[in-house]
Design a protein around this motif. Structure first.
Motif, PDB file in Angstrom:
ATOM      1  N   VAL A   3       0.865  -1.176   0.000  1.00 14.01           N
ATOM      2  CA  VAL A   3       0.000   0.000   0.000  1.00 14.01           C
ATOM      3  C   VAL A   3       0.901   1.225   0.000  1.00 14.01           C
ATOM      4  O   VAL A   3       1.812   1.321   0.814  1.00 14.01           O
ATOM      5  N   VAL A   5       0.759   5.554  -0.108  1.00 12.46           N
ATOM      6  CA  VAL A   5      -0.077   6.747   0.028  1.00 12.46           C
ATOM      7  C   VAL A   5       0.782   7.951  -0.314  1.00 12.46           C
ATOM      8  O   VAL A   5       1.840   8.157   0.287  1.00 12.46           O
ATOM      9  N   GLU A  23      -5.062   2.337  -8.098  1.00 10.10           N
ATOM     10  CA  GLU A  23      -5.395   3.507  -7.280  1.00 10.10           C
ATOM     11  C   GLU A  23      -6.837   3.363  -6.803  1.00 10.10           C
ATOM     12  O   GLU A  23      -7.785   3.495  -7.571  1.00 10.10           O
ATOM     13  N   VAL A  28      -4.011   6.850  -2.980  1.00  7.23           N
ATOM     14  CA  VAL A  28      -3.871   5.571  -2.266  1.00  7.23           C
ATOM     15  C   VAL A  28      -3.769   4.453  -3.298  1.00  7.23           C
ATOM     16  O   VAL A  28      -4.684   4.242  -4.082  1.00  7.23           O
TER      17      VAL A  28
END
Length: 120
Positions: A3, A5, A23, A28
């Motif tokens: 993941v 960010v 996305e 994210v």
């Protein structure tokens, strides 16, 4: 599982990440990458980010079952007896966000002393 960010980053950085990751919300990204691709992609993200921030969380074989990397964070990663944690910055009002509440933050003790309990 990986993941990433991105915050306050150029649009080109987000577009570049969509080649390898999905996305799911603005900034994210999630996906499954090999360790080698993940490391190279993180280097690439750090070069694109410039004045923004980036966080990457990925699966690992440790007690937390995850690892994370941060680039230009407001919150700093710290090692706490083998666990990787995030230290929040000190608040602007003098009280820290992490724990110690200012003296006199509650008046519950005053009300309890004023109330007398009766035994039955």
């Amino acid at each position: 599982m990986v993941v990433m960010v991105l915050t306050a980053c150029p649009p080109g950085a987000r577009g570049d990440l969509t080649r390898w990751l999905l996305e799911i919300a603005p900034g994210v990204f999630v996906g499954r990458l090999s360790a080698r691709v993940r490391e190279r992609l993180w280097q690439r993200v750090c070069s694109f980010v410039k004045s923004g921030r980036a966080i990457m969380v990925y699966s690992a074989r440790n007690e937390q079952h995850l690892e994370f990397e941060v680039f230009q964070p407001d919150w700093a990663p710290v090692d706490c007896e083998g666990l990787k944690l995030i230290k929040r910055p000190v608040g602007t009002d003098g009280a820290t966000l992490m724990g110690s509440l200012p003296t006199g933050w509650s008046s519950a003790s005053k009300h309890r002393k004023a109330h007398k309990f009766r035994s039955r």
